[in-house]
Design an enzyme around this catalytic site. Structure first.
Site, PDB file in Angstrom:
ATOM      1  N   HIS A 185       1.641   4.254  -3.006  1.00  0.00           N
ATOM      2  CA  HIS A 185       1.556   5.713  -2.891  1.00  0.00           C
ATOM      3  C   HIS A 185       2.726   6.372  -3.631  1.00  0.00           C
ATOM      4  CE1 HIS A 185      -1.883   6.524  -0.425  1.00  0.00           C
ATOM      5  NE2 HIS A 185      -1.455   5.821   0.611  1.00  0.00           N
TER       6      HIS A 185
ATOM      7  N   HIS B 256       0.833  -1.209   0.000  1.00  0.00           N
ATOM      8  CA  HIS B 256       0.000   0.000   0.000  1.00  0.00           C
ATOM      9  C   HIS B 256       0.867   1.259   0.000  1.00  0.00           C
ATOM     10  CE1 HIS B 256      -3.450   2.561   1.219  1.00  0.00           C
ATOM     11  NE2 HIS B 256      -2.533   3.206   1.920  1.00  0.00           N
ATOM     12  N   GLU B 257       1.875   1.292   0.858  1.00  0.00           N
ATOM     13  CA  GLU B 257       2.729   2.475   0.941  1.00  0.00           C
ATOM     14  C   GLU B 257       3.614   2.619  -0.292  1.00  0.00           C
ATOM     15  OE1 GLU B 257       2.128   4.674   3.034  1.00  0.00           O
ATOM     16  OE2 GLU B 257       0.828   3.504   4.338  1.00  0.00           O
TER      17      GLU B 257
ATOM     18  N   GLU C   3      -6.064   6.812  -1.542  1.00  0.00           N
ATOM     19  CA  GLU C   3      -5.962   5.660  -0.648  1.00  0.00           C
ATOM     20  C   GLU C   3      -6.535   4.403  -1.302  1.00  0.00           C
ATOM     21  OE1 GLU C   3      -4.423   5.360   2.166  1.00  0.00           O
ATOM     22  OE2 GLU C   3      -3.829   7.447   2.305  1.00  0.00           O
TER      23      GLU C   3
END
Length: 256
Positions: free
Chosen positions: A128, A124-125, A185
Site C-alpha cells: 500500500h 500487503h501493507e 487492495e
C-alpha cells in the site's frame, strides 16, 4: 455565451483538480506527523507492545522485509520505515504513506498466525505504501469530491439541493470510491505476495491466511457484504493469489 461558460467551468474544474493533487513529499510528511501523534497517544494509553513474544515476532518479520521493500520503492522519495505493535484484540494492520506502519496483536494471536502469514499481511501493507495508495486516495477523494460538487450544482436546479446531495453521495460512494479501493487492495495483495517471496517467506501461506480471515468474518459473508466492502471478497483474493502462485513460488525457491 452558454458554450463559453461551459469552457470556463471546465477549465476551472481542471485547474482546481491540478492544484488540489498532493505530491509524494508533502503527503509523506503529513503522514509522518500524524503517525507520531498516533503513536504518542497509544503510548499514553499504555497499548504499545514492545516486549511480548508476538511483538518480537512482528518486528522480526518487519526487519527482514523492509530492506526488500526499499528495493521496490519507485516513488522517488526515500521511506523511513517504522512499525508500532498495538496491544488490541482487533484484527487489523495498516500502513501510512512513507512507510509508517502499525500491527495489532489480535491479528496474530486470535488467528494464530505463523511467520509466513505475518509476512503476508506485512507485505500487503508495505505494498500500500510502495504503490502510494494513501496519496492516490487523497487525490482520488479530491477528484470525486469535485465531480460530486459539480453534479450536485447541476442536479439541484431540478430536484432540490437536499435530494441531490443524497443521490450524489450514494453515486460517489458506490460508483467511484468503492471500486477504486477494491482495486488498490488487489494490487497490494499482488505486490505483497512477491515482496514476501523475495524476503524469504513462503508465498503459499497467503491463500491460507485469507481462509482464516474468511472464517473469522463468516458472519459478514454474502454478495452484498462483498460489494459494499472496500476489500475484495476473501474467495476472490484467494483465486487471484493462486493465479500468481507459480511465479511467486519460483522466486521464493530461487533464493533458497
Amino acid at each position: 455565451m452558454l458554450k463559453t461558460m461551459k469552457k470556463i467551468t471546465a477549465l476551472c474544474i481542471f485547474t482546481l483538480m491540478l492544484n488540489a493533487c498532493a505530491d509524494s513529499a508533502s503527503v509523506n510528511q503529513q503522514a509522518a506527523t500524524s503517525y507520531l501523534q498516533t503513536v504518542n497517544e497509544a503510548k499514553q494509553k499504555g497499548v504499545v507492545d514492545t516486549s511480548s513474544t508476538t511483538s518480537k515476532r512482528i518486528h522480526q518479520v518487519f526487519n527482514k522485509m523492509y530492506p526488500y521493500a526499499n528495493r521496490e520503492n519507485n516513488t522517488g522519495q526515500p521511506f523511513n520505515w517504522q512499525i508500532t505493535v498495538i496491544k488490541s484484540n482487533e484484527l487489523n494492520a495498516w500502513a501510512m504513506p512513507g512507510g509508517k506502519m502499525a500491527f495489532y496483536t489480535g491479528l496474530v494471536d486470535k488467528l494464530h498466525l505463523n511467520d509466513d502469514e505475518i509476512a503476508t499481511v506485512m507485505g500487503h501493507e508495505m505494498a500500500h505504501a510502495l504503490k502510494e495508495h494513501g496519496k492516490k486516495k487523497v487525490n482520488m477523494g479530491t477528484f470525486t469530491n469535485v465531480v460530486a460538487q459539480v453534479a450536485h450544482i447541476a442536479l439541484s436546479t431540478q430536484i432540490g439541493s437536499e435530494g441531490s446531495g443524497l443521490i450524489i453521495g450514494i453515486t460517489k460512494d458506490w460508483a467511484l470510491d468503492k471500486p477504486y479501493s477494491r482495486s488498490a487492495e488487489t494490487e497490494a495483495d499482488e505486490v505483497g505476495l512477491f515482496l514476501m517471496a523475495k524476503a524469504g517467506y513462503n508465498p503459499e501461506a497467503a491463500p491460507k491466511l485469507w481462509e482464516k480471515m474468511q472464517t473469522a468474518s463468516s458472519g459478514n459473508s454474502g454478495v452484498f457484504a462483498a460489494l459494499s466492502s472496500t476489500h475484495p471478497s476473501d474467495k476472490d483474493r484467494q483465486a487471484n493469489l493462486l493465479r500468481l502462485m507459480p511465479e511467486a513460488v519460483a522466486i521464493y525457491k530461487g533464493r533458497q
